[in-house]
Design a protein around this motif. Structure first.
Motif: not given
Length: 265
Positions: A98, A67, A192-193
Motif C-alpha cells: 500500500d 493510515a 483508513e484503507e
C-alpha cells in the motif's frame, strides 16, 4: 529502542547499521521483534529500521484517524530518509505494498514474505482450514486466540505443532497476545484503507519486487506470492522455503537473509 512522533503517534523502532535504508514491517500477529534474525545481518550493509506499527508493540495509538501506509512515509520524513526499501511479512507486506502504491517515489524496492494485499479475499479452502484447525475461540481470551492463530499461521496446515521448534511457538504466541490487544484497540479507531485497494493495482509497482513464502504456508499465500511477482513489472518469485510457514523470516532467517542481501539496492 527509540520513539519518534509520526502523525501524532509515537512510533517505536530499532535502528542499526549504515548505508541505503531498509525498513522492516512486521506481521499482524507479531511486532518488530520478529526481525531479530534480519537486523544484524542486514546492518552490515544497510541502515536498518525495524518499527512497531501504530498501536502494536511499544508504539502508541491516538484516537485520530490514520493510515498505516501514511505512517510509514511519516516515519521516513521524521528520520530524514528520502527513499527506502521496504521489507514486509504478512500484514506488514500488505502495508508495504500500500505504501509503494500511495507513495511510489519513496520506495526503492519491495521484498514481501507471506504477504496478502489490500482488497484480497480469502478462498473457501482457507476458511475451511480455519474451522478445521482452530474452530471457535473466544476473542476476549487472548491466550486461546493466540494459540489458535499460531497453530494456523506459524505451524501451518501441513505440519503438526510437534514438528515446529517449541521456542518459536512460545515466542510467536507471546507476540500475538500483545498483537491481539493492539487489534482490539485498533478496532475503535478509524483506520483508513488504500482506495482503490492494491489487489487490482499490482501492475503499478514499478520498483523491483521480490516475493517469497514458506512451503508450509497457506496455498492462498503462495498463490498471492505468484500473482504479485507475475503482475509487478519487475517482480521476482523465490522458490518456496522448505519447512517454514507464515513467519518465514523468523523461522528460517538464513535463506531470507541471503535473498535480501542479494536483492536489496
Amino acid at each position: 529502542m527509540t520513539k519518534i512522533e509520526v502523525n501524532g503517534a509515537e512510533i517505536a523502532y530499532d535502528e542499526a547499521g549504515s548505508g541505503s535504508v531498509v525498513v522492516l514491517v512486521h506481521a499482524g500477529i507479531a511486532d518488530r521483534r520478529m526481525w531479530r534474525g534480519q537486523v544484524p545481518a542486514l546492518a552490515a550493509r544497510h541502515r536498518v529500521i525495524a518499527l512497531d506499527l501504530r498501536g502494536y508493540g511499544a508504539s502508541t495509538l491516538p484516537t485520530t484517524p490514520f493510515a498505516h501506509h501514511d505512517d510509514l512515509v511519516g516515519l521516513l520524513d521524521a528520520l530524514g530518509v528520502e527513499r527506502a526499501a521496504l521489507v514486509g511479512c504478512s500484514f506488514g507486506g500488505r502495508v508495504a505494498v500500500d505504501t509503494a502504491l500511495a507513495h511510489p517515489e519513496r520506495v526503492s524496492a519491495l521484498a514481501l514474505f507471506g504477504a496478502p494485499v489490500s482488497g484480497n479475499e480469502w478462498s473457501e479452502e482457507t476458511e475451511r482450514l480455519w474451522e478445521d484447525l482452530v474452530g471457535d475461540v473466544d476473542p476476549e481470551d487472548f491466550a486461546a486466540t493466540a494459540a489458535g492463530e499460531v497453530r494456523f499461521w506459524v505451524v501451518g496446515p501441513t505440519r503438526e505443532p510437534a514438528d515446529v521448534d517449541p521456542e518459536l511457538i512460545r515466542f510467536a504466541e507471546e507476540m500475538d497476545r500483545r498483537a491481539l490487544a493492539a487489534e482490539q484497540a485498533l478496532s475503535a479507531v478509524e483506520v483508513e484503507e488504500l482506495d482503490p485497494p492494491a489487489v487490482d493495482r499490482l501492475g503499478e509497482l514499478r520498483m523491483p519486487v521480490l516475493t517469497a513464502a514458506g512451503a508450509d504456508d497457506l496455498a492462498d499465500i503462495r498463490r498471492l506470492a505468484d500473482r504479485i511477482a507475475d503482475e509487478a513489472p519487475h517482480g521476482t518469485r523465490l522458490p518456496d522455503v522448505p519447512d517454514a510457514a507464515h513467519l518465514l523470516p523468523l523461522e528460517r532467517p538464513a535463506p531470507v537473509n541471503e535473498a535480501l542481501l542479494s536483492f536489496l539496492p
